[in-house]
Motif scaffolding. Structure first.
Motif, PDB file in Angstrom:
ATOM      1  N   THR A  89       1.025  -0.789  -0.070  1.00 38.13           N
ATOM      2  CA  THR A  89      -0.251  -0.254  -0.128  1.00 38.13           C
ATOM      3  C   THR A  89       0.485   1.355  -0.652  1.00 38.13           C
ATOM      4  N   GLU A  90       1.179   1.488   0.819  1.00 38.87           N
ATOM      5  CA  GLU A  90       2.664   2.323   1.003  1.00 38.87           C
ATOM      6  C   GLU A  90       3.299   2.661  -0.574  1.00 38.87           C
ATOM      7  N   SER A 126       2.663   1.845  -2.787  1.00 39.84           N
ATOM      8  CA  SER A 126       1.521   1.834  -4.194  1.00 39.84           C
ATOM      9  C   SER A 126       1.502   3.487  -3.831  1.00 39.84           C
ATOM     10  N   VAL A 127       1.669   4.057  -2.811  1.00 33.05           N
ATOM     11  CA  VAL A 127       0.543   5.686  -2.646  1.00 33.05           C
ATOM     12  C   VAL A 127       2.153   6.439  -2.873  1.00 33.05           C
ATOM     13  N   LYS A 128       3.362   6.275  -1.972  1.00 38.11           N
ATOM     14  CA  LYS A 128       4.783   6.987  -2.337  1.00 38.11           C
ATOM     15  C   LYS A 128       4.369   7.333  -4.214  1.00 38.11           C
ATOM     16  N   ALA A 154      -1.052  -1.900  -7.901  1.00 39.35           N
ATOM     17  CA  ALA A 154      -1.781  -1.409  -7.099  1.00 39.35           C
ATOM     18  C   ALA A 154      -3.412  -1.518  -7.893  1.00 39.35           C
ATOM     19  N   ASP A 155      -3.582  -1.481  -8.510  1.00 37.01           N
ATOM     20  CA  ASP A 155      -4.450  -1.755  -9.761  1.00 37.01           C
ATOM     21  C   ASP A 155      -5.392  -2.636  -9.546  1.00 37.01           C
ATOM     22  N   LYS A 201     -11.606   2.035   8.175  1.00 37.56           N
ATOM     23  CA  LYS A 201     -10.359   2.676   6.892  1.00 37.56           C
ATOM     24  C   LYS A 201      -9.448   0.922   6.084  1.00 37.56           C
ATOM     25  N   SER A 202     -10.196   1.603   4.598  1.00 34.88           N
ATOM     26  CA  SER A 202     -10.438   0.728   4.347  1.00 34.88           C
ATOM     27  C   SER A 202      -8.873  -0.432   3.618  1.00 34.88           C
ATOM     28  N   PHE A 203      -7.783  -1.552   3.825  1.00 35.22           N
ATOM     29  CA  PHE A 203      -6.969  -2.183   4.108  1.00 35.22           C
ATOM     30  C   PHE A 203      -6.734  -3.106   2.076  1.00 35.22           C
ATOM     31  N   PRO A 204      -6.000  -2.472   1.916  1.00 35.16           N
ATOM     32  CA  PRO A 204      -5.525  -3.419   0.096  1.00 35.16           C
ATOM     33  C   PRO A 204      -5.185  -4.709   0.740  1.00 35.16           C
ATOM     34  N   TRP A 258      -3.745  -8.132  -0.818  1.00 34.60           N
ATOM     35  CA  TRP A 258      -2.810  -8.956  -1.845  1.00 34.60           C
ATOM     36  C   TRP A 258      -2.663 -10.462  -1.685  1.00 34.60           C
TER      37      TRP A 258
END
Lengths: 273, 279
Positions: free
Chosen positions: B50-51, B53-55, B98-99, B123-126, B128
Protein backbone atom coordinates in the motif's frame (compact mmCIF):
# COMPACT_ATOMS: atom_id res chain seq x y z
CA UNK A 1 17.34 51.24 -12.91
CA UNK A 2 15.73 48.77 -15.25
CA UNK A 3 15.52 44.99 -14.99
CA UNK A 4 16.16 42.90 -18.06
CA UNK A 5 14.73 39.49 -17.23
CA UNK A 6 15.22 36.13 -18.93
CA UNK A 7 13.77 32.76 -17.90
CA UNK A 8 14.85 29.23 -18.79
CA UNK A 9 13.63 25.76 -17.93
CA UNK A 10 14.14 22.12 -18.82
CA UNK A 11 12.46 18.95 -17.58
CA UNK A 12 14.53 16.17 -16.08
CA UNK A 13 16.20 13.72 -18.44
CA UNK A 14 14.24 10.54 -19.12
CA UNK A 15 10.90 12.22 -18.37
CA UNK A 16 8.30 13.76 -20.66
CA UNK A 17 8.20 17.56 -20.98
CA UNK A 18 4.74 17.66 -19.38
CA UNK A 19 6.20 16.02 -16.27
CA UNK A 20 8.17 19.20 -15.50
CA UNK A 21 7.21 20.11 -11.91
CA UNK A 22 9.24 23.25 -11.24
CA UNK A 23 7.51 26.58 -11.73
CA UNK A 24 8.53 30.20 -12.11
CA UNK A 25 6.66 33.47 -12.26
CA UNK A 26 7.65 37.01 -13.10
CA UNK A 27 5.65 40.18 -12.52
CA UNK A 28 5.19 42.29 -14.59
CA UNK A 29 4.72 39.49 -17.11
CA UNK A 30 7.62 39.34 -19.54
CA UNK A 31 5.42 39.59 -22.60
CA UNK A 32 3.99 42.90 -21.36
CA UNK A 33 6.82 44.39 -19.41
CA UNK A 34 9.54 45.33 -21.84
CA UNK A 35 12.34 46.30 -19.50
CA UNK A 36 10.55 47.27 -16.27
CA UNK A 37 11.70 49.49 -13.45
CA UNK A 38 13.51 47.12 -11.10
CA UNK A 39 11.49 48.42 -8.13
CA UNK A 40 8.31 46.99 -9.63
CA UNK A 41 9.59 43.46 -10.13
CA UNK A 42 8.38 40.40 -8.23
CA UNK A 43 9.86 36.96 -8.88
CA UNK A 44 9.10 33.48 -7.62
CA UNK A 45 10.50 30.06 -8.29
CA UNK A 46 9.19 26.79 -6.86
CA UNK A 47 10.19 23.16 -7.11
CA UNK A 48 7.35 20.66 -6.84
CA UNK A 49 8.48 17.55 -4.94
CA UNK A 50 8.19 14.65 -7.36
CA UNK A 51 7.09 12.26 -4.62
CA UNK A 52 3.80 14.14 -4.17
CA UNK A 53 0.73 14.29 -6.40
CA UNK A 54 -0.06 17.58 -8.19
CA UNK A 55 3.31 18.98 -7.11
CA UNK A 56 3.67 20.90 -10.38
CA UNK A 57 0.23 22.48 -9.96
CA UNK A 58 1.07 23.49 -6.38
CA UNK A 59 4.41 24.96 -7.49
CA UNK A 60 2.71 26.96 -10.27
CA UNK A 61 0.09 28.27 -7.88
CA UNK A 62 2.78 29.36 -5.41
CA UNK A 63 4.68 31.13 -8.19
CA UNK A 64 1.62 33.12 -9.25
CA UNK A 65 0.53 33.80 -5.69
CA UNK A 66 3.87 35.28 -4.66
CA UNK A 67 4.26 37.53 -7.67
CA UNK A 68 0.97 39.30 -6.98
CA UNK A 69 1.84 42.74 -5.73
CA UNK A 70 0.36 42.33 -2.27
CA UNK A 71 1.63 44.97 0.17
CA UNK A 72 3.45 43.76 3.26
CA UNK A 73 4.14 40.17 2.16
CA UNK A 74 7.89 40.59 2.50
CA UNK A 75 7.79 42.63 5.70
CA UNK A 76 8.49 39.77 8.11
CA UNK A 77 8.26 35.99 8.38
CA UNK A 78 4.75 36.13 9.83
CA UNK A 79 3.31 38.21 6.99
CA UNK A 80 5.00 35.93 4.48
CA UNK A 81 3.63 32.87 6.27
CA UNK A 82 0.09 34.31 6.22
CA UNK A 83 0.40 34.68 2.46
CA UNK A 84 1.43 31.01 2.14
CA UNK A 85 -1.65 29.97 4.08
CA UNK A 86 -3.86 31.95 1.71
CA UNK A 87 -2.13 30.03 -1.12
CA UNK A 88 -3.12 26.72 0.51
CA UNK A 89 -6.75 27.89 0.56
CA UNK A 90 -6.61 28.72 -3.17
CA UNK A 91 -5.06 25.32 -3.85
CA UNK A 92 -7.81 23.53 -1.92
CA UNK A 93 -10.36 25.17 -4.18
CA UNK A 94 -8.37 24.22 -7.33
CA UNK A 95 -8.15 20.67 -6.02
CA UNK A 96 -11.91 20.46 -5.63
CA UNK A 97 -12.28 21.43 -9.31
CA UNK A 98 -9.62 18.88 -10.32
CA UNK A 99 -11.37 16.02 -8.53
CA UNK A 100 -14.73 17.00 -10.04
CA UNK A 101 -13.22 17.21 -13.52
CA UNK A 102 -11.61 13.78 -13.19
CA UNK A 103 -14.96 12.30 -12.17
CA UNK A 104 -16.75 14.11 -15.03
CA UNK A 105 -14.29 12.60 -17.52
CA UNK A 106 -14.87 9.07 -16.22
CA UNK A 107 -11.51 8.96 -14.45
CA UNK A 108 -12.35 9.24 -10.76
CA UNK A 109 -9.46 9.25 -8.33
CA UNK A 110 -8.01 5.83 -7.56
CA UNK A 111 -7.55 4.76 -3.93
CA UNK A 112 -3.81 5.49 -3.98
CA UNK A 113 -4.28 8.96 -5.48
CA UNK A 114 -6.85 9.85 -2.84
CA UNK A 115 -4.52 8.73 -0.05
CA UNK A 116 -1.69 10.73 -1.54
CA UNK A 117 -3.82 13.82 -2.05
CA UNK A 118 -4.83 13.57 1.60
CA UNK A 119 -1.15 14.10 2.44
CA UNK A 120 -0.99 17.28 0.35
CA UNK A 121 1.39 18.44 -2.37
CA UNK A 122 4.89 19.64 -1.53
CA UNK A 123 7.13 22.30 -3.08
CA UNK A 124 10.05 24.53 -2.23
CA UNK A 125 9.52 28.27 -2.66
CA UNK A 126 11.81 31.23 -3.24
CA UNK A 127 10.10 34.58 -3.67
CA UNK A 128 11.84 37.90 -4.27
CA UNK A 129 10.47 41.42 -4.24
CA UNK A 130 12.37 44.52 -5.38
CA UNK A 131 11.41 47.81 -3.87
CA UNK A 132 11.89 51.54 -3.81
CA UNK A 133 12.29 52.31 -0.10
CA UNK A 134 10.55 55.66 -0.43
CA UNK A 135 7.42 53.69 -1.24
CA UNK A 136 7.79 51.58 1.92
CA UNK A 137 7.27 47.82 2.10
CA UNK A 138 10.84 46.72 2.63
CA UNK A 139 12.97 45.14 5.33
CA UNK A 140 16.13 47.23 5.31
CA UNK A 141 17.50 48.32 1.97
CA UNK A 142 20.73 50.22 2.10
CA UNK A 143 20.61 51.91 -1.27
CA UNK A 144 18.04 53.57 -3.46
CA UNK A 145 16.71 50.18 -4.61
CA UNK A 146 16.57 46.97 -2.61
CA UNK A 147 15.41 43.41 -2.64
CA UNK A 148 13.97 41.05 -0.09
CA UNK A 149 14.03 37.29 -0.58
CA UNK A 150 12.07 34.67 1.34
CA UNK A 151 12.85 30.99 1.03
CA UNK A 152 11.53 27.65 2.15
CA UNK A 153 13.76 24.86 0.91
CA UNK A 154 16.75 24.80 -1.37
CA UNK A 155 15.96 26.94 -4.42
CA UNK A 156 18.80 29.44 -4.73
CA UNK A 157 19.23 33.21 -4.97
CA UNK A 158 22.58 34.55 -6.16
CA UNK A 159 23.67 38.15 -6.61
CA UNK A 160 26.82 38.95 -8.55
CA UNK A 161 28.47 42.36 -8.48
CA UNK A 162 31.71 43.49 -10.08
CA UNK A 163 32.54 39.96 -11.19
CA UNK A 164 32.19 38.31 -7.80
CA UNK A 165 29.49 36.42 -5.91
CA UNK A 166 28.07 38.89 -3.40
CA UNK A 167 25.13 36.94 -2.00
CA UNK A 168 24.22 33.25 -1.96
CA UNK A 169 20.92 32.52 -0.24
CA UNK A 170 19.66 30.39 1.46
CA UNK A 171 22.29 27.75 0.60
CA UNK A 172 25.87 28.97 0.63
CA UNK A 173 27.77 25.73 -0.08
CA UNK A 174 27.10 22.98 -2.60
CA UNK A 175 27.51 20.37 0.15
CA UNK A 176 24.38 21.70 1.88
CA UNK A 177 22.06 20.22 -0.74
CA UNK A 178 20.36 16.97 0.26
CA UNK A 179 17.46 14.84 -0.90
CA UNK A 180 15.24 16.16 1.88
CA UNK A 181 15.00 19.95 1.60
CA UNK A 182 12.47 22.08 3.47
CA UNK A 183 9.10 21.95 1.70
CA UNK A 184 5.84 23.82 1.86
CA UNK A 185 2.85 21.49 2.16
CA UNK A 186 -0.41 22.45 0.46
CA UNK A 187 -2.39 21.48 3.57
CA UNK A 188 -0.27 23.37 6.08
CA UNK A 189 -2.42 26.08 7.64
CA UNK A 190 -0.09 26.65 10.58
CA UNK A 191 1.11 30.23 10.11
CA UNK A 192 3.55 30.06 13.00
CA UNK A 193 5.11 26.83 11.78
CA UNK A 194 5.72 28.32 8.33
CA UNK A 195 7.06 31.53 9.92
CA UNK A 196 9.55 29.46 11.92
CA UNK A 197 10.91 27.80 8.80
CA UNK A 198 10.98 30.64 6.30
CA UNK A 199 14.35 32.31 5.84
CA UNK A 200 14.48 35.95 4.79
CA UNK A 201 17.23 38.18 3.60
CA UNK A 202 17.45 41.69 2.16
CA UNK A 203 20.03 43.62 0.21
CA UNK A 204 20.60 46.51 -2.13
CA UNK A 205 20.65 46.64 -5.90
CA UNK A 206 23.05 48.58 -8.07
CA UNK A 207 23.35 49.07 -11.80
CA UNK A 208 25.18 46.19 -13.52
CA UNK A 209 24.26 43.69 -10.79
CA UNK A 210 23.17 40.28 -11.98
CA UNK A 211 20.67 38.27 -9.97
CA UNK A 212 19.85 34.60 -10.49
CA UNK A 213 17.05 32.50 -9.06
CA UNK A 214 17.26 28.79 -9.70
CA UNK A 215 15.92 25.48 -8.50
CA UNK A 216 18.21 23.10 -6.63
CA UNK A 217 20.01 21.27 -9.44
CA UNK A 218 21.17 24.54 -11.04
CA UNK A 219 21.80 26.15 -7.65
CA UNK A 220 24.03 23.28 -6.48
CA UNK A 221 25.90 23.35 -9.78
CA UNK A 222 26.32 27.14 -9.50
CA UNK A 223 27.85 26.89 -6.02
CA UNK A 224 30.07 23.92 -6.92
CA UNK A 225 31.44 25.79 -9.94
CA UNK A 226 32.10 28.87 -7.80
CA UNK A 227 33.81 26.70 -5.15
CA UNK A 228 36.12 25.36 -7.84
CA UNK A 229 37.12 28.92 -8.62
CA UNK A 230 34.90 29.14 -11.67
CA UNK A 231 32.51 31.88 -12.76
CA UNK A 232 29.19 30.10 -13.37
CA UNK A 233 27.46 33.48 -13.80
CA UNK A 234 29.49 34.08 -16.95
CA UNK A 235 28.20 30.79 -18.36
CA UNK A 236 24.62 31.79 -17.48
CA UNK A 237 25.06 35.31 -18.87
CA UNK A 238 26.23 33.77 -22.15
CA UNK A 239 22.81 32.18 -22.56
CA UNK A 240 21.58 35.62 -23.61
CA UNK A 241 24.33 36.43 -26.03
CA UNK A 242 24.05 35.87 -29.72
CA UNK A 243 25.84 32.65 -30.56
CA UNK A 244 25.82 31.65 -26.89
CA UNK A 245 24.76 28.19 -25.76
CA UNK A 246 21.13 27.14 -25.48
CA UNK A 247 19.94 26.37 -21.94
CA UNK A 248 18.89 22.86 -23.00
CA UNK A 249 22.36 22.12 -24.41
CA UNK A 250 24.12 23.56 -21.38
CA UNK A 251 22.05 21.55 -18.90
CA UNK A 252 22.25 18.36 -20.96
CA UNK A 253 26.03 18.69 -21.16
CA UNK A 254 26.46 19.40 -17.44
CA UNK A 255 24.22 16.44 -16.54
CA UNK A 256 26.12 14.13 -18.88
CA UNK A 257 29.44 15.25 -17.37
CA UNK A 258 28.10 14.48 -13.89
CA UNK A 259 28.41 18.10 -12.81
CA UNK A 260 24.67 18.62 -12.44
CA UNK A 261 22.04 16.38 -10.91
CA UNK A 262 19.41 15.05 -13.30
CA UNK A 263 16.39 17.02 -12.12
CA UNK A 264 14.06 19.68 -13.47
CA UNK A 265 16.19 22.76 -14.09
CA UNK A 266 14.86 26.32 -13.89
CA UNK A 267 16.55 29.72 -13.98
CA UNK A 268 15.45 33.35 -13.80
CA UNK A 269 18.19 35.85 -14.65
CA UNK A 270 17.74 39.53 -13.85
CA UNK A 271 20.31 41.85 -15.41
CA UNK A 272 20.07 45.23 -13.67
CA UNK A 273 21.02 48.04 -16.00
CA UNK B 1 29.94 4.53 -5.91
CA UNK B 2 27.74 1.42 -5.51
CA UNK B 3 24.10 1.65 -4.50
CA UNK B 4 23.70 5.10 -6.00
CA UNK B 5 21.88 4.32 -9.26
CA UNK B 6 18.88 6.45 -9.92
CA UNK B 7 15.63 4.49 -9.73
CA UNK B 8 13.38 5.59 -12.57
CA UNK B 9 10.73 4.19 -14.88
CA UNK B 10 13.42 3.61 -17.50
CA UNK B 11 15.76 2.07 -14.90
CA UNK B 12 13.52 0.36 -12.33
CA UNK B 13 14.60 -2.09 -9.67
CA UNK B 14 12.89 -5.03 -7.99
CA UNK B 15 11.97 -6.37 -4.57
CA UNK B 16 11.49 -10.08 -3.94
CA UNK B 17 9.76 -10.94 -0.67
CA UNK B 18 10.14 -14.53 0.51
CA UNK B 19 7.50 -15.43 3.07
CA UNK B 20 7.71 -18.53 5.24
CA UNK B 21 4.31 -20.26 5.19
CA UNK B 22 5.24 -23.30 7.28
CA UNK B 23 2.92 -24.63 10.02
CA UNK B 24 4.77 -22.89 12.84
CA UNK B 25 3.86 -19.50 11.32
CA UNK B 26 0.42 -20.20 12.79
CA UNK B 27 1.82 -19.80 16.33
CA UNK B 28 1.45 -16.53 18.23
CA UNK B 29 4.15 -13.90 17.77
CA UNK B 30 6.13 -12.70 20.77
CA UNK B 31 5.30 -9.34 22.28
CA UNK B 32 2.18 -7.71 23.63
CA UNK B 33 -0.16 -8.02 20.66
CA UNK B 34 -2.11 -11.26 20.31
CA UNK B 35 -1.69 -12.33 16.73
CA UNK B 36 -0.20 -15.22 14.79
CA UNK B 37 3.12 -14.77 13.01
CA UNK B 38 1.67 -15.42 9.54
CA UNK B 39 -0.95 -12.69 10.02
CA UNK B 40 1.63 -10.18 11.27
CA UNK B 41 3.88 -10.85 8.29
CA UNK B 42 1.09 -10.72 5.68
CA UNK B 43 -0.33 -7.54 7.24
CA UNK B 44 3.13 -5.96 7.13
CA UNK B 45 3.61 -6.89 3.47
CA UNK B 46 0.12 -5.70 2.50
CA UNK B 47 0.82 -2.43 4.29
CA UNK B 48 4.17 -2.10 2.55
CA UNK B 49 2.58 -2.67 -0.87
CA UNK B 50 0.00 0.00 0.00
CA UNK B 51 2.72 2.44 1.03
CA UNK B 52 4.82 1.73 -2.06
CA UNK B 53 1.77 2.28 -4.30
CA UNK B 54 0.96 5.59 -2.61
CA UNK B 55 4.61 6.67 -2.62
CA UNK B 56 4.90 6.10 -6.38
CA UNK B 57 1.45 7.48 -7.30
CA UNK B 58 1.29 10.46 -9.63
CA UNK B 59 -1.55 12.10 -11.50
CA UNK B 60 -1.33 9.61 -14.37
CA UNK B 61 -1.23 6.51 -12.12
CA UNK B 62 1.43 4.62 -10.21
CA UNK B 63 4.91 4.91 -11.69
CA UNK B 64 6.78 1.65 -12.18
CA UNK B 65 9.91 2.45 -10.21
CA UNK B 66 9.67 -1.04 -8.73
CA UNK B 67 8.61 -4.51 -9.76
CA UNK B 68 7.66 -6.72 -6.84
CA UNK B 69 7.38 -10.46 -6.25
CA UNK B 70 5.90 -12.03 -3.11
CA UNK B 71 6.89 -15.69 -2.94
CA UNK B 72 5.45 -17.99 -0.30
CA UNK B 73 7.19 -21.16 0.83
CA UNK B 74 5.49 -23.90 2.86
CA UNK B 75 4.19 -27.44 2.66
CA UNK B 76 2.29 -27.34 -0.59
CA UNK B 77 4.53 -25.28 -2.82
CA UNK B 78 7.06 -22.53 -3.39
CA UNK B 79 5.50 -19.85 -5.55
CA UNK B 80 3.61 -16.59 -5.88
CA UNK B 81 1.68 -15.62 -2.76
CA UNK B 82 -0.43 -13.03 -4.59
CA UNK B 83 -4.18 -13.58 -4.58
CA UNK B 84 -6.86 -12.30 -6.97
CA UNK B 85 -5.97 -11.43 -10.56
CA UNK B 86 -2.23 -11.47 -9.76
CA UNK B 87 -2.40 -15.10 -8.60
CA UNK B 88 0.52 -17.11 -9.94
CA UNK B 89 2.58 -14.09 -11.07
CA UNK B 90 6.10 -13.49 -9.81
CA UNK B 91 7.63 -10.06 -10.56
CA UNK B 92 4.78 -7.61 -11.18
CA UNK B 93 5.12 -3.89 -12.05
CA UNK B 94 3.98 -1.76 -9.11
CA UNK B 95 1.22 -0.07 -11.17
CA UNK B 96 -0.42 -3.47 -11.73
CA UNK B 97 -0.10 -4.29 -8.05
CA UNK B 98 -1.73 -0.98 -7.10
CA UNK B 99 -4.63 -1.52 -9.49
CA UNK B 100 -5.20 -5.17 -8.56
CA UNK B 101 -5.46 -5.90 -4.85
CA UNK B 102 -7.17 -9.26 -4.29
CA UNK B 103 -9.75 -7.38 -2.22
CA UNK B 104 -10.11 -4.32 0.00
CA UNK B 105 -11.04 -5.00 3.63
CA UNK B 106 -12.56 -2.46 5.99
CA UNK B 107 -10.62 -2.47 9.23
CA UNK B 108 -11.72 -0.89 12.46
CA UNK B 109 -9.30 1.60 13.88
CA UNK B 110 -9.43 3.53 17.15
CA UNK B 111 -8.57 7.20 16.82
CA UNK B 112 -8.69 10.22 19.15
CA UNK B 113 -12.04 12.03 18.94
CA UNK B 114 -10.46 15.43 19.53
CA UNK B 115 -12.13 15.77 22.94
CA UNK B 116 -9.94 13.46 24.97
CA UNK B 117 -11.77 10.28 24.03
CA UNK B 118 -11.38 7.50 21.49
CA UNK B 119 -13.75 6.67 18.66
CA UNK B 120 -13.83 3.73 16.30
CA UNK B 121 -13.50 4.42 12.60
CA UNK B 122 -13.01 2.16 9.59
CA UNK B 123 -10.17 2.37 7.15
CA UNK B 124 -9.88 0.53 3.87
CA UNK B 125 -7.05 -2.00 3.82
CA UNK B 126 -6.01 -3.39 0.41
CA UNK B 127 -5.02 -7.05 0.59
CA UNK B 128 -2.74 -8.82 -1.89
CA UNK B 129 -1.73 -11.82 0.21
CA UNK B 130 -3.41 -13.82 2.99
CA UNK B 131 -1.77 -15.60 5.91
CA UNK B 132 -1.17 -19.27 5.05
CA UNK B 133 0.65 -21.78 7.25
CA UNK B 134 1.21 -25.51 6.92
CA UNK B 135 3.96 -28.09 6.50
CA UNK B 136 7.70 -27.56 6.31
CA UNK B 137 10.08 -24.73 5.48
CA UNK B 138 11.57 -25.17 1.99
CA UNK B 139 13.78 -22.10 2.32
CA UNK B 140 16.52 -23.39 0.04
CA UNK B 141 14.06 -23.83 -2.84
CA UNK B 142 12.60 -20.37 -2.20
CA UNK B 143 16.08 -18.78 -2.28
CA UNK B 144 16.85 -20.63 -5.51
CA UNK B 145 13.64 -19.32 -7.04
CA UNK B 146 14.56 -15.79 -5.94
CA UNK B 147 18.03 -16.21 -7.44
CA UNK B 148 16.44 -17.09 -10.79
CA UNK B 149 14.18 -14.00 -10.67
CA UNK B 150 17.05 -11.69 -9.71
CA UNK B 151 19.37 -13.18 -12.33
CA UNK B 152 16.80 -12.61 -15.10
CA UNK B 153 16.04 -9.12 -13.81
CA UNK B 154 19.69 -8.08 -13.84
CA UNK B 155 20.17 -9.49 -17.34
CA UNK B 156 17.30 -7.29 -18.50
CA UNK B 157 18.26 -4.26 -16.33
CA UNK B 158 22.07 -4.35 -16.07
CA UNK B 159 22.42 -0.82 -14.66
CA UNK B 160 19.63 -1.01 -12.11
CA UNK B 161 19.83 -0.24 -8.41
CA UNK B 162 20.64 -3.76 -7.14
CA UNK B 163 17.60 -5.97 -6.52
CA UNK B 164 16.65 -6.62 -2.90
CA UNK B 165 15.47 -9.98 -1.59
CA UNK B 166 13.80 -9.91 1.83
CA UNK B 167 13.31 -13.27 3.52
CA UNK B 168 10.85 -13.46 6.44
CA UNK B 169 10.92 -16.75 8.35
CA UNK B 170 10.43 -18.31 11.78
CA UNK B 171 12.31 -21.55 11.45
CA UNK B 172 15.15 -23.56 10.04
CA UNK B 173 15.13 -24.70 6.46
CA UNK B 174 13.68 -28.21 6.05
CA UNK B 175 14.96 -28.81 2.52
CA UNK B 176 18.69 -28.57 3.10
CA UNK B 177 21.33 -25.98 3.81
CA UNK B 178 20.17 -22.58 2.50
CA UNK B 179 23.57 -20.87 2.72
CA UNK B 180 24.73 -21.79 -0.75
CA UNK B 181 21.50 -20.58 -2.36
CA UNK B 182 21.79 -17.36 -0.33
CA UNK B 183 25.38 -16.84 -1.45
CA UNK B 184 24.29 -17.34 -5.07
CA UNK B 185 21.86 -14.43 -4.72
CA UNK B 186 24.50 -12.16 -3.17
CA UNK B 187 26.93 -13.10 -5.96
CA UNK B 188 24.64 -11.56 -8.58
CA UNK B 189 25.39 -7.93 -9.37
CA UNK B 190 24.27 -5.05 -11.54
CA UNK B 191 26.74 -2.36 -12.52
CA UNK B 192 25.59 -0.51 -9.37
CA UNK B 193 26.51 -3.24 -6.89
CA UNK B 194 25.75 -6.71 -5.55
CA UNK B 195 22.18 -7.91 -5.14
CA UNK B 196 21.06 -7.65 -1.51
CA UNK B 197 19.63 -10.39 0.67
CA UNK B 198 18.13 -9.41 4.02
CA UNK B 199 16.73 -11.90 6.54
CA UNK B 200 14.22 -11.55 9.33
CA UNK B 201 13.50 -14.17 11.92
CA UNK B 202 10.08 -13.83 13.57
CA UNK B 203 9.88 -14.45 17.29
CA UNK B 204 7.33 -16.75 18.90
CA UNK B 205 8.45 -16.74 22.48
CA UNK B 206 9.15 -13.15 23.29
CA UNK B 207 12.65 -12.16 24.32
CA UNK B 208 14.35 -9.14 22.94
CA UNK B 209 15.01 -8.67 19.24
CA UNK B 210 18.54 -8.44 17.84
CA UNK B 211 18.18 -5.79 15.18
CA UNK B 212 20.73 -5.01 12.46
CA UNK B 213 23.73 -6.59 14.25
CA UNK B 214 27.29 -6.15 12.96
CA UNK B 215 28.73 -9.38 14.37
CA UNK B 216 27.55 -12.76 15.66
CA UNK B 217 28.05 -11.85 19.28
CA UNK B 218 24.71 -11.81 21.05
CA UNK B 219 23.17 -14.29 18.64
CA UNK B 220 21.95 -17.28 20.65
CA UNK B 221 22.59 -20.29 18.39
CA UNK B 222 24.06 -21.60 15.17
CA UNK B 223 20.76 -21.07 13.35
CA UNK B 224 20.80 -17.35 14.13
CA UNK B 225 24.46 -17.20 13.09
CA UNK B 226 23.60 -18.93 9.81
CA UNK B 227 20.94 -16.32 9.03
CA UNK B 228 23.42 -13.56 9.95
CA UNK B 229 26.04 -15.00 7.59
CA UNK B 230 23.40 -15.26 4.84
CA UNK B 231 22.55 -11.54 5.11
CA UNK B 232 24.12 -8.70 3.09
CA UNK B 233 25.63 -5.66 4.79
CA UNK B 234 23.27 -2.67 4.71
CA UNK B 235 24.29 -0.21 1.99
CA UNK B 236 25.25 3.29 3.21
CA UNK B 237 21.88 5.02 2.69
CA UNK B 238 20.06 2.29 4.61
CA UNK B 239 22.66 2.43 7.39
CA UNK B 240 22.08 6.17 7.64
CA UNK B 241 18.35 5.67 7.80
CA UNK B 242 18.68 2.91 10.41
CA UNK B 243 20.87 5.25 12.48
CA UNK B 244 18.25 7.99 12.22
CA UNK B 245 15.74 5.45 13.54
CA UNK B 246 17.92 5.01 16.61
CA UNK B 247 19.86 1.83 15.75
CA UNK B 248 23.59 1.55 16.41
CA UNK B 249 25.24 0.82 13.08
CA UNK B 250 28.72 0.28 11.67
CA UNK B 251 30.19 -0.50 8.25
CA UNK B 252 29.58 -4.20 9.01
CA UNK B 253 25.91 -3.89 9.97
CA UNK B 254 23.88 -6.64 8.30
CA UNK B 255 20.33 -6.54 6.99
CA UNK B 256 19.24 -9.04 9.60
CA UNK B 257 16.79 -9.06 12.49
CA UNK B 258 16.56 -11.94 14.94
CA UNK B 259 13.60 -12.63 17.22
CA UNK B 260 11.51 -9.85 15.63
CA UNK B 261 8.30 -8.64 17.20
CA UNK B 262 5.63 -6.68 15.29
CA UNK B 263 7.52 -3.39 15.55
CA UNK B 264 10.76 -4.82 14.24
CA UNK B 265 8.98 -6.58 11.34
CA UNK B 266 7.74 -3.17 10.20
CA UNK B 267 11.14 -1.51 10.76
CA UNK B 268 12.89 -4.28 8.84
CA UNK B 269 10.63 -3.82 5.81
CA UNK B 270 10.81 -0.04 6.01
CA UNK B 271 14.60 0.15 6.18
CA UNK B 272 15.19 -2.78 3.83
CA UNK B 273 13.13 -1.25 1.02
CA UNK B 274 14.33 2.33 1.47
CA UNK B 275 15.09 3.80 -1.95
CA UNK B 276 17.78 6.36 -2.49
CA UNK B 277 16.68 8.50 -5.37
CA UNK B 278 13.42 8.13 -7.27
CA UNK B 279 13.23 10.04 -10.54
Amino acid sequence: MRASIATYYLHKGGCAAEEYEDAFAVCPELSQAGVPDVAKVRLAIADGASESVLAGAWARLLGKHFTLNVPGVFEQPLTFARHTVSATESFESALYDYVAERAAHGRPLRWYEQRKLDRGAYATLLAVGFFNPYEGDVLAPTDDRGWTAAAIGDSGFFQVRDGRLLVAFPMVRSAEFSTSPGLLNSRNRDVHLVAQHVRMRAGDVRPHDDIYLCTDAVAAWFLAEAERGGHPWKILNDLRSEGGPHFTDLITEERAAGRMRNDDATLIHVAVR
Amino acid sequence: MPYSAEISRSNPTCFVFLVDQSASMGDPIGGEVQSIKAAVVSDAINRLLTELSVKCAKEEGVRDYFHVAVIGYGHTSVGSAFGGTLRGLDLVPLSQIADNPARVDERVKKVPDGAGGIVETTKSFPVWMDPIYNGGTPMREALELARGLVDKWITEHPACFPPIVLNLTDGESTDGDPTEAAAAIRALASSDGDALLFNLHVSDAGGSAVTFPDDVEGLPDSYARTLFEMSSPLPPHMRTYAEQEGFKVSDDTRGFVYNADIVSVVQFLDIGTRATDLR
